[in-house]
Design a protein around this motif. Structure first.
Motif, mmCIF file in Angstrom:
data_model
loop_
_atom_site.group_PDB
_atom_site.id
_atom_site.type_symbol
_atom_site.label_atom_id
_atom_site.label_comp_id
_atom_site.label_asym_id
_atom_site.label_seq_id
_atom_site.Cartn_x
_atom_site.Cartn_y
_atom_site.Cartn_z
ATOM 1 N N ILE A 152 0.842 -1.203 0.000
ATOM 2 C CA ILE A 152 0.000 0.000 0.000
ATOM 3 C C ILE A 152 0.875 1.250 0.000
ATOM 4 O O ILE A 152 0.657 2.189 -0.777
ATOM 5 N N CYS A 153 1.867 1.265 0.881
ATOM 6 C CA CYS A 153 2.749 2.433 0.983
ATOM 7 C C CYS A 153 3.538 2.638 -0.299
ATOM 8 O O CYS A 153 3.731 3.785 -0.744
ATOM 9 N N TYR A 154 3.984 1.552 -0.902
ATOM 10 C CA TYR A 154 4.716 1.673 -2.166
ATOM 11 C C TYR A 154 3.831 2.287 -3.246
ATOM 12 O O TYR A 154 4.202 3.259 -3.904
ATOM 13 N N GLY A 155 2.624 1.735 -3.434
ATOM 14 C CA GLY A 155 1.729 2.234 -4.470
ATOM 15 C C GLY A 155 1.314 3.672 -4.234
ATOM 16 O O GLY A 155 1.307 4.499 -5.148
ATOM 17 N N ALA A 156 0.967 4.005 -2.980
ATOM 18 C CA ALA A 156 0.531 5.370 -2.673
ATOM 19 C C ALA A 156 1.678 6.364 -2.822
ATOM 20 O O ALA A 156 1.484 7.488 -3.298
ATOM 21 N N SER A 157 2.884 5.971 -2.430
ATOM 22 C CA SER A 157 4.021 6.881 -2.568
ATOM 23 C C SER A 157 4.343 7.126 -4.036
ATOM 24 O O SER A 157 4.751 8.232 -4.415
ATOM 25 N N VAL A 158 4.155 6.113 -4.880
ATOM 26 C CA VAL A 158 4.385 6.281 -6.315
ATOM 27 C C VAL A 158 3.382 7.265 -6.911
ATOM 28 O O VAL A 158 3.730 8.096 -7.758
ATOM 29 N N VAL A 159 2.126 7.196 -6.474
ATOM 30 C CA VAL A 159 1.111 8.149 -6.935
ATOM 31 C C VAL A 159 1.530 9.575 -6.591
ATOM 32 O O VAL A 159 1.481 10.479 -7.436
ATOM 33 N N VAL A 160 1.933 9.804 -5.354
ATOM 34 C CA VAL A 160 2.359 11.138 -4.929
ATOM 35 C C VAL A 160 3.610 11.562 -5.690
ATOM 36 O O VAL A 160 3.736 12.718 -6.127
ATOM 37 N N TYR A 161 4.520 10.637 -5.880
ATOM 38 C CA TYR A 161 5.765 10.902 -6.611
ATOM 39 C C TYR A 161 5.493 11.324 -8.054
ATOM 40 O O TYR A 161 6.039 12.308 -8.560
ATOM 41 N N TYR A 162 4.615 10.587 -8.728
ATOM 42 C CA TYR A 162 4.260 10.933 -10.107
ATOM 43 C C TYR A 162 3.637 12.333 -10.189
ATOM 44 O O TYR A 162 3.845 13.068 -11.153
ATOM 45 N N ALA A 163 2.866 12.688 -9.158
ATOM 46 C CA ALA A 163 2.151 13.970 -9.174
ATOM 47 C C ALA A 163 3.103 15.162 -9.104
ATOM 48 O O ALA A 163 2.708 16.284 -9.430
ATOM 49 N N PHE A 164 4.342 14.935 -8.696
ATOM 50 C CA PHE A 164 5.328 16.018 -8.694
ATOM 51 C C PHE A 164 5.779 16.389 -10.109
ATOM 52 O O PHE A 164 6.239 17.513 -10.332
ATOM 53 N N LEU A 165 5.682 15.451 -11.051
ATOM 54 C CA LEU A 165 6.283 15.659 -12.371
ATOM 55 C C LEU A 165 5.801 16.928 -13.067
ATOM 56 O O LEU A 165 6.629 17.711 -13.572
#
Length: 465
Positions: A152-165
């Motif tokens: 869960i933490c991996y997937g959610a952190s990737v979502v937030v990470y992508y949103a920085f782009l």
């Protein structure tokens, strides 16, 4: 406010971009070393140990008189083989992500404190990963809980990470930045996996048992994820004001309200959804090829585990160069054209897999190199292209739909592979059947008007698309 208006000056932007790509490096250890290589076998062995202990205490297995083979362990009243635990766990973890990720994306957009969320999710996920070292004996239930939490933490952190782009890169920079991040991730994942495999294969020389070496690999994976996350956290900044001033439980409530609003407004951007649907088709093919390659090599081509391990490392390191290459080509051809060329290469590579001869590892390594060339780049450019089509201010929510969609459709490719294999008795025909995903993705992508989709979302159209 357009994306271009929200990007920082060039010097600050470059600094943030260099920091941003380090999270690809940091998090790649989880899907590679933990999920792909070590945890599946280790957790299965722990579950099998539990089944043996249960049989010794309670007598014959509760399913011993049925036609089910090795119905060894039970959970919530259901009995199933220990060997099936990993497959069921992956399915359960995917369902949980489908529920959680959109909510996390809505909260990220509502609070606009992506940096804090990224750090919190990454550190919690890394702690859960390192805590997998506590799983031993017959305590497979603890492993299930920890993996679901880390996933869960991996997937959610990737979502937030992508949103920085969209916030740290102009429209014309995005393909290059995304490709470098994806390439850097494969390099980091490959390096971490190489270190962990060296530990695992040399455990006797180090005076360790096989299980102890795997548990140490879990701890090192957690430390890797947490340690390298400090770099992007030191460089990324807040770029937007929050939509509201909610705190505590009200943040979650506001997140649900934001999510409902996004679902209502999504239909106003049909071209964005058209690209997302096309992406979900061809990425299912990509994920399936990556996930069944080891089975194809083991069961159809009869390779030893050493060959399969070498193949994984080849794919990881070649994917670094493939990601960089895709970013360079997209600079001149545009992301859409480059993705379409990449899909053509996928068709050739999957077709070539049909002709690889059993017992010829050189041919299998060449196939792995071909997969590596297009593996990272196709997804990296898809990520950057989708970011161009996302309405400003809702990046995390749309990327949560991006991630959820990817996971929700990830069952179709393996189903086709297994179904064709069962119907024909040949994994060669099963592997070549996956060509349909790349052909369909190529054809559908032709009809997606990318420039119109970008303009319709309120973003500036880059010079090359």
């Amino acid at each position: 406010m357009s994306v271009a208006d929200r990007t920082p000056p060039e010097i600050d932007r470059r600094r943030e971009q260099r920091g941003w790509i380090w999270y690809d490096w940091a998090n790649s250890v989880f899907p590679t070393s933990v999920a792909l290589v070590f945890l599946s076998g280790y957790l299965t062995s722990v579950a099998a140990q539990a089944a043996k202990a249960d049989t010794a205490l309670n007598g014959p297995n509760p399913c011993a008189e049925s036609r089910l083979r090795a119905c060894d362990i039970s959970a919530f009243g259901a009995h199933f083989p220990a060997g099936a635990l990993w497959g069921y766990l992956l399915s359960l973890a995917t369902v949980v992500q489908v529920v959680v990720l959109p909510i996390m994306g809505a909260i990220a957009d509502r609070t606009q404190n992506k940096r804090r969320m990224l750090g919190g999710l990454a550190f919690l996920g890394s702690i859960a990963t390192a805590a997998l070292a506590l799983v031993s004996g017959d305590d497979w239930g603890l492993g299930v809980v920890l993996f679901i939490l880390a996933n869960i933490c991996y997937g959610a952190s990737v979502v937030v990470y992508y949103a920085f782009l969209p916030e740290i890169a102009t429209p014309d920079e995005r393909d290059s930045v995304s490709s470098r991040g994806w390439a850097f991730g494969y390099l980091g994942g490959g390096l971490a996996l190489g270190l962990h495999l060296a530990l695992y294969l040399g455990h006797d020389a180090l005076g360790l048992s096989e299980g102890a070496s795997v548990r140490i690999a879990f701890v090192l994976s957690g430390l890797w994820w947490a340690g390298f996350t400090l770099i992007p956290l030191a460089r990324l900044k807040r770029h937007q004001e929050p939509h509201g001033a909610e705190t505590g439980a009200s943040v979650v409530t506001a997140g649900f309200a934001e999510l409902r609003s996004t679902f209502r407004q999504a239909r106003l951007f049909p071209l964005t959804l058209a690209f997302l649907g096309t992406y979900l088709i061809y990425t299912d093919g990509i994920a399936t090829v990556a996930s069944v390659s080891a089975q194809y090599g083991r069961d159809e081509l009869h390779f030893e585990e050493s060959v399969l391990i070498s193949t994984i490392l080849i794919v990881q390191f070649v994917a670094f160069f493939g990601g960089v290459l895709h970013g360079w080509v997209a600079k001149y051809w545009g992301a859409k054209r480059t993705i379409m060329v990449s899909l053509c290469v996928w068709i050739v590579v999957v077709g070539a897999a049909f002709f690889v001869q059993a017992g010829q590892p050189g041919q299998f390594y060449a196939l792995a190199a071909g997969i590596g060339i297009v593996l990272g780049g196709t997804n990296a450019l898809s990520r950057s292209l989708f970011s161009q089509m996302v309405p400003p201010g809702r990046e995390a929510q749309y990327f949560s739909l991006y991630e959820v969609g990817e996971r929700s459709t990830s069952w179709l490719g393996p189903l086709v592979f297994a179904g064709v294999g069962q119907a024909t008795g040949s994994f060669r025909l099963a592997i070549i059947s996956l060509v349909v995903f790349f052909v369909a993705g190529f054809v559908l992508l032709i009809f997606v008007p990318v420039c119109r989709a970008i303009a319709a979302s309120g973003n500036p159209v880059p010079a090359k698309v």
